[in-house]
Design a protein around this motif. Structure first.
Motif, PDB file in Angstrom:
ATOM      1  N   GLY A  14      48.804  35.705  54.696  1.00  0.00           N
ATOM      2  CA  GLY A  14      48.462  34.283  54.658  1.00  0.00           C
ATOM      3  C   GLY A  14      48.383  33.723  53.246  1.00  0.00           C
ATOM      4  O   GLY A  14      48.726  34.396  52.262  1.00  0.00           O
ATOM      5  N   LEU A  15      47.905  32.502  53.161  1.00  0.00           N
ATOM      6  CA  LEU A  15      47.878  31.760  51.885  1.00  0.00           C
ATOM      7  C   LEU A  15      47.073  32.492  50.805  1.00  0.00           C
ATOM      8  O   LEU A  15      47.580  32.767  49.714  1.00  0.00           O
ATOM      9  CB  LEU A  15      47.274  30.363  52.145  1.00  0.00           C
ATOM     10  N   ILE A  16      45.813  32.819  51.089  1.00  0.00           N
ATOM     11  CA  ILE A  16      44.980  33.457  50.059  1.00  0.00           C
ATOM     12  C   ILE A  16      45.210  34.971  50.019  1.00  0.00           C
ATOM     13  O   ILE A  16      45.030  35.600  48.979  1.00  0.00           O
ATOM     14  CB  ILE A  16      43.470  33.150  50.267  1.00  0.00           C
ATOM     15  N   GLY A  17      45.639  35.543  51.163  1.00  0.00           N
ATOM     16  CA  GLY A  17      45.940  36.974  51.200  1.00  0.00           C
ATOM     17  C   GLY A  17      46.931  37.349  50.112  1.00  0.00           C
ATOM     18  O   GLY A  17      46.814  38.388  49.444  1.00  0.00           O
ATOM     19  N   MET A  18      47.893  36.493  49.932  1.00  0.00           N
ATOM     20  CA  MET A  18      48.907  36.682  48.881  1.00  0.00           C
ATOM     21  C   MET A  18      48.251  36.773  47.491  1.00  0.00           C
ATOM     22  O   MET A  18      48.612  37.591  46.650  1.00  0.00           O
ATOM     23  CB  MET A  18      49.848  35.474  48.959  1.00  0.00           C
ATOM     24  N   LYS A  19      47.246  35.933  47.265  1.00  0.00           N
ATOM     25  CA  LYS A  19      46.575  35.897  45.947  1.00  0.00           C
ATOM     26  C   LYS A  19      45.704  37.135  45.759  1.00  0.00           C
ATOM     27  O   LYS A  19      45.625  37.684  44.665  1.00  0.00           O
ATOM     28  CB  LYS A  19      45.735  34.620  45.825  1.00  0.00           C
ATOM     29  N   HIS A  20      45.053  37.591  46.851  1.00  0.00           N
ATOM     30  CA  HIS A  20      44.271  38.829  46.751  1.00  0.00           C
ATOM     31  C   HIS A  20      45.203  39.987  46.382  1.00  0.00           C
ATOM     32  O   HIS A  20      44.844  40.854  45.570  1.00  0.00           O
ATOM     33  CB  HIS A  20      43.599  39.158  48.090  1.00  0.00           C
ATOM     34  N   ALA A  21      46.395  39.986  46.985  1.00  0.00           N
ATOM     35  CA  ALA A  21      47.353  41.059  46.697  1.00  0.00           C
ATOM     36  C   ALA A  21      47.785  41.008  45.226  1.00  0.00           C
ATOM     37  O   ALA A  21      47.940  42.046  44.579  1.00  0.00           O
ATOM     38  CB  ALA A  21      48.558  40.932  47.626  1.00  0.00           C
ATOM     39  N   GLU A  22      47.941  39.810  44.706  1.00  0.00           N
ATOM     40  CA  GLU A  22      48.295  39.682  43.279  1.00  0.00           C
ATOM     41  C   GLU A  22      47.179  40.256  42.400  1.00  0.00           C
ATOM     42  O   GLU A  22      47.446  40.892  41.380  1.00  0.00           O
ATOM     43  CB  GLU A  22      48.538  38.215  42.913  1.00  0.00           C
ATOM     44  N   ALA A  23      45.926  40.024  42.806  1.00  0.00           N
ATOM     45  CA  ALA A  23      44.799  40.566  42.022  1.00  0.00           C
ATOM     46  C   ALA A  23      44.870  42.088  41.969  1.00  0.00           C
ATOM     47  O   ALA A  23      44.678  42.699  40.913  1.00  0.00           O
ATOM     48  CB  ALA A  23      43.466  40.119  42.639  1.00  0.00           C
ATOM     49  N   VAL A  24      45.170  42.703  43.119  1.00  0.00           N
ATOM     50  CA  VAL A  24      45.259  44.169  43.177  1.00  0.00           C
ATOM     51  C   VAL A  24      46.420  44.653  42.309  1.00  0.00           C
ATOM     52  O   VAL A  24      46.295  45.630  41.556  1.00  0.00           O
ATOM     53  CB  VAL A  24      45.409  44.645  44.645  1.00  0.00           C
ATOM     54  N   THR A  27      38.629  36.429  39.732  1.00  0.00           N
ATOM     55  CA  THR A  27      37.328  36.777  40.322  1.00  0.00           C
ATOM     56  C   THR A  27      37.457  37.945  41.297  1.00  0.00           C
ATOM     57  O   THR A  27      36.590  38.829  41.340  1.00  0.00           O
ATOM     58  CB  THR A  27      36.728  35.550  41.041  1.00  0.00           C
ATOM     59  N   VAL A  28      38.539  37.957  42.061  1.00  0.00           N
ATOM     60  CA  VAL A  28      38.759  39.065  43.006  1.00  0.00           C
ATOM     61  C   VAL A  28      38.947  40.377  42.242  1.00  0.00           C
ATOM     62  O   VAL A  28      38.381  41.414  42.605  1.00  0.00           O
ATOM     63  CB  VAL A  28      39.963  38.760  43.935  1.00  0.00           C
ATOM     64  N   LEU A  29      39.703  40.319  41.149  1.00  0.00           N
ATOM     65  CA  LEU A  29      39.894  41.514  40.314  1.00  0.00           C
ATOM     66  C   LEU A  29      38.542  42.003  39.786  1.00  0.00           C
ATOM     67  O   LEU A  29      38.232  43.199  39.829  1.00  0.00           O
ATOM     68  CB  LEU A  29      40.851  41.182  39.166  1.00  0.00           C
ATOM     69  N   TYR A  30      37.734  41.080  39.333  1.00  0.00           N
ATOM     70  CA  TYR A  30      36.380  41.403  38.849  1.00  0.00           C
ATOM     71  C   TYR A  30      35.538  42.056  39.956  1.00  0.00           C
ATOM     72  O   TYR A  30      34.924  43.112  39.763  1.00  0.00           O
ATOM     73  CB  TYR A  30      35.725  40.111  38.349  1.00  0.00           C
ATOM     74  N   MET A  31      35.554  41.442  41.145  1.00  0.00           N
ATOM     75  CA  MET A  31      34.687  41.932  42.226  1.00  0.00           C
ATOM     76  C   MET A  31      35.127  43.291  42.775  1.00  0.00           C
ATOM     77  O   MET A  31      34.313  44.057  43.275  1.00  0.00           O
ATOM     78  CB  MET A  31      34.625  40.892  43.357  1.00  0.00           C
TER      79      MET A  31
END
Ligand SMILES: NC(=O)c1ccc[n+]([C@@H]2O[C@H](COP(=O)([O-])OP(=O)(O)OC[C@H]3O[C@@H](n4cnc5c(N)ncnc54)[C@H](O)[C@@H]3O)[C@@H](O)[C@H]2O)c1
Length: 279
Positions: A22-32, A253-257
């Motif tokens: 989904g929309l934000i799932g993509m961004k979480h994946a980028e953080a990883v 922030t996701v990378l940090y968390m």
């Protein structure tokens, strides 16, 4: 040099992301990917995950691993299968982002956003919203969190919303000239799911407090995604920063968390909302 910067590394870490297509799932994946980890996307729709994988490979290189599983997170047996495959291949699971939810989007495509007043809100939609947003998150914590507990280390992020803190202001969804019985409203189930996910965070942060598994909530808010200008103006007027957010503004922030940079943070609610919930 880099004494503290290295704390943000996710080198080799395996991170499960529900609703990864989904929309934000993509961004979480980028953080990883940014941290050097392996994103594992779980979604019921393959096409969304294919789009994310293609983008990630283009941005970070074809050789970087990205895993995808067509999986319904409300099915615990299906989650066990994902766990077993990941453990066979990598031998560890280090992170989990409980991101999947039936998100009622004004920009369209949502089955739970309609002109249905509260007394008539269908119980089957309520059940489905709670199944994905709460039960699915709980099951993922059971299956993947147990691996982290056994490892003595892991980080879980539960995705809530500004609507996990405040109630929706239904006025911003109203449209000029539309009859009263056709005005759409945000469903009650969304408020309950997004408040409930914080309970899950707090429960597990204490349950696993001594076990090295950190559990925190992230509240994104007001994401720009092609909404009509009237809506953008109305919502922006409720935000002290005067604007909606860009999906890129959550990645750091996701990378940090997920990383050791937040090693003393558990049970916390991290709110990225341009100040909306303090106004
Ligand atoms: N977009 C926003 O403005 C916003 C704001 C605040 C919070 N959030 C939260 O962020 C999260 C992601 O939102 P989004 O905008 O990316 O939504 P989205 O609808 O784009 O993505 C959700 C994904 O979850 C998947 N999904 C649905 N049911 C599933 C199931 N049973 N098993 C596995 N996957 C399933 C969907 O196929 C979809 O790809 C949600 O929890 C949402 O509540 C979003």
């Amino acid at each position: 040099m880099d004494k503290y910067k290295n704390q943000f590394s996710l080198e080799g870490k395996v991170v499960v992301i529900t609703g990864g297509g989904g929309l934000i799932g993509m961004k979480h994946a980028e953080a990883v990917m940014e941290g050097g980890g392996v994103p594992v996307l779980l979604d019921i729709i393959q096409a969304g995950m294919d789009r994310v994988v293609a983008t990630l490979k283009e941005e970070y290189g074809q050789d970087r691993p990205v895993e995808t599983f067509v999986t319904d997170i409300t099915n615990k047996d299906a989650l066990y299968k994902v766990r077993d495959e990941l453990m066979d291949k990598y031998g560890h699971i280090d992170g989990l982002i409980n991101n999947a939810a039936n998100n009622p989007k004004v920009e369209g495509g949502s089955k739970n956003l309609a002109a249905t007043k509260f007394p008539e809100f269908p119980v089957d939609i309520w059940n489905d919203d709670l199944a994905v947003g709460l039960t699915g998150a709980m099951l993922c914590c059971q299956v993947f969190g147990a691996v982290m507990e056994a490892q003595g280390k892991g980080a879980i992020i539960n995705i809530s919303s500004d609507y996990g803190i405040i109630s929706p202001n239904q006025n911003i969804y109203r449209k000029e000239g539309v009859p009263e019985d056709q005005q759409i409203i945000k469903p009650v189930s969304y408020s309950v799911v997004k408040h409930g996910i914080m309970g899950l965070t707090k429960y597990l942060a204490t349950y696993w407090g001594l076990k090295g598994v950190r559990v925190n909530t992230l509240c994104p808010a007001s994401l720009l995604n092609g909404q009509d200008p009237e809506f953008v103006k109305k919502l922006s007027s409720l935000v002290p920063m005067g604007r909606m957010s860009n999906p890129d503004e959550y990645v750091g922030t996701v990378l940090y968390m997920l990383s050791d940079a937040s090693s003393y943070m558990t049970g916390a609610t991290v709110v990225l909302d341009g100040g909306r919930t303090i106004w």
